[in-house]
Design an enzyme around this catalytic site. Structure first.
Site, mmCIF file in Angstrom:
data_model
loop_
_atom_site.group_PDB
_atom_site.id
_atom_site.type_symbol
_atom_site.label_atom_id
_atom_site.label_comp_id
_atom_site.label_asym_id
_atom_site.label_seq_id
_atom_site.Cartn_x
_atom_site.Cartn_y
_atom_site.Cartn_z
ATOM 1 N N LYS A 12 0.836 -1.216 0.000
ATOM 2 C CA LYS A 12 0.000 0.000 0.000
ATOM 3 C C LYS A 12 0.863 1.255 0.000
ATOM 4 O O LYS A 12 2.032 1.234 0.402
ATOM 5 C CB LYS A 12 -0.948 0.022 1.200
ATOM 6 C CG LYS A 12 -0.282 -0.027 2.599
ATOM 7 C CD LYS A 12 0.190 1.300 3.126
ATOM 8 C CE LYS A 12 1.041 1.175 4.389
ATOM 9 N NZ LYS A 12 1.775 2.400 4.729
ATOM 10 N N ASP A 142 -1.964 -1.972 9.892
ATOM 11 C CA ASP A 142 -2.154 -1.965 8.440
ATOM 12 C C ASP A 142 -2.659 -3.300 7.901
ATOM 13 O O ASP A 142 -2.875 -3.438 6.702
ATOM 14 C CB ASP A 142 -0.813 -1.662 7.732
ATOM 15 C CG ASP A 142 -0.327 -0.246 7.984
ATOM 16 O OD1 ASP A 142 -1.129 0.601 8.415
ATOM 17 O OD2 ASP A 142 0.871 0.006 7.726
HETATM 18 O O1 C5P Z 1 0.369 -1.552 14.397
HETATM 19 P P1 C5P Z 1 1.782 -1.822 14.046
HETATM 20 O O2 C5P Z 1 2.365 -2.963 14.828
HETATM 21 O O3 C5P Z 1 2.009 -1.982 12.575
HETATM 22 O O4 C5P Z 1 2.591 -0.515 14.459
HETATM 23 C C1 C5P Z 1 3.992 -0.492 14.461
HETATM 24 C C2 C5P Z 1 4.465 0.720 15.252
HETATM 25 O O5 C5P Z 1 4.140 1.922 14.551
HETATM 26 C C3 C5P Z 1 3.841 0.869 16.618
HETATM 27 O O6 C5P Z 1 4.556 0.145 17.578
HETATM 28 C C4 C5P Z 1 3.957 2.376 16.847
HETATM 29 O O7 C5P Z 1 5.269 2.721 17.244
HETATM 30 C C5 C5P Z 1 3.761 2.945 15.459
HETATM 31 N N1 C5P Z 1 2.362 3.319 15.188
HETATM 32 C C6 C5P Z 1 1.835 4.430 15.831
HETATM 33 N N2 C5P Z 1 0.534 4.789 15.601
HETATM 34 C C7 C5P Z 1 -0.226 4.114 14.720
HETATM 35 C C8 C5P Z 1 0.299 2.989 14.040
HETATM 36 C C9 C5P Z 1 1.604 2.617 14.308
HETATM 37 O O8 C5P Z 1 2.513 5.074 16.636
HETATM 38 N N3 C5P Z 1 -1.481 4.491 14.498
#
Ligand code: C5P
Length: 306
Positions: A12, A142
């Site tokens: 994406k 995501d």
């Molecule tokens: O959700 P995911 O594990 O992909 O997110 C990875 C990192 O990206 C999280 O640990 C955080 O540091 C950051 N993140 C964030 N806010 C979001 C999505 C991701 O701070 N909405």
């Protein structure tokens, strides 16, 4: 491999990524517009007594250093589906990667999405797409979008999706980088910058999407869309990788309407007028020695292809 189920899931880009304040759970509230592009991860699932993952050496990116232990999102996705359905957690999973690692394109999320769909088929666990999307949200912000594909507005952490229409095919040239950016590091850099300049910047606004962007997307008006692309993580990514500033300008000089950092970077996405222009831009950047891919969008979500 005759019994293998093969599923592909798209990478994406974010046409708009508005990042709100850091919340108590360590995540930021987001308002984003996701667009799935025609660059895919493939997951092949075969029957086996235990769970294992391996990366296909025929991947178009280096995979030798990727973890294959329980921290791998593919294993976590398969385990979550097994736990949820009560099915024994057995499958041999082989991932063929084309989406860059730590590239801001949701490659790991696409692997997890493809795994959920592949194991659901292999095991005959019959969860619906909606069920799979809610499991996906437990794996990463995501991942639900990699299941659903197309184009969608994402809110919450990015996992709450509302489909949006795209009024025609959009053509992009992606410029890859050899060194990734970790997503938490990009968010941290944004927070640090906001803290340092808090007196100039004022309080962090709630995340929002400009309706003009959605209108341009629905109308398939590529020029209007080009003027609307925004990414709050672009500035931190450019501070972390100053060479990307020139790289963005080089893509525009090669004929792109505009260029943007994809998600947390460092992949750059250049929007072209049409497929022919995209081919020209890709050729020019390739001639300068860059790794690029020409892709069209929107791409469908995680889908069985064999
Ligand atoms: O959700 P995911 O594990 O992909 O997110 C990875 C990192 O990206 C999280 O640990 C955080 O540091 C950051 N993140 C964030 N806010 C979001 C999505 C991701 O701070 N909405």
């Amino acid at each position: 491999m005759s019994e293998a189920v093969i599923v592909r899931a798209p990478g994406k880009i974010n046409l708009s990524l508005s990042v709100g304040p850091l919340e108590a759970d360590g995540y930021h509230s987001l308002a984003t517009v996701f667009l799935a592009v025609g660059l895919h991860e493939y997951v092949a699932a075969e029957p086996a007594d235990t769970l294992s993952v391996e990366f296909d050496p025929a991947s178009s990116i280096p995979v030798a250093d990727l973890a294959t232990d329980d921290s791998n999102l593919v294993i976590r996705a398969a385990k979550l589906l097994a736990e949820t359905t009560g099915h024994p957690a057995g499958a041999r999973l082989r991932v063929k990667k084309h989406v860059p690692v730590a590239g801001g394109m949701g490659g790991g999320s696409a692997d997890a999405a493809a795994t959920l769909v592949a194991c659901n088929e292999l095991w005959g666990t019959n969860l619906t797409r909606t069920d799979l999307e809610s499991l996906a949200a437990q794996l990463g912000s995501d991942v639900p979008f990699a299941v659903s594909g197309g184009a969608a507005i994402g809110t919450g952490r990015g996992e709450q999706l509302a489909r949006t229409l795209v009024g025609g095919e959009l053509h992009w040239v992606l410029r890859f980088n050899d060194r990734g950016i970790s997503t938490p590091a990009a968010y941290r850099a944004l927070d640090e910058h906001r803290e340092e300049f808090a007196s100039d910047l004022g309080p962090v606004s709630d995340p929002a999407i400009d309706p003009v962007l959605l209108q341009a997307l629905r109308a398939g008006d590529v020029r209007a869309l080009a003027s609307q692309l925004v990414n709050d993580l672009q500035a931190p990514a450019l501070r972390m990788r100053p060479e990307l500033v020139d790289a963005l300008a080089a893509g525009e000089q090669a004929g792109a309407l505009t260029g943007i950092v994809s998600g947390s970077g460092p992949t750059l996405a250049f929007l072209a007028r049409d497929a022919q222009d995209a081919a020209t831009i890709a050729e020019r950047l390739r001639a300068e020695g860059h790794r690029v891919a020409q892709v069209s969008s929107p791409a469908e979500g995680a889908t069985r292809c064999q």
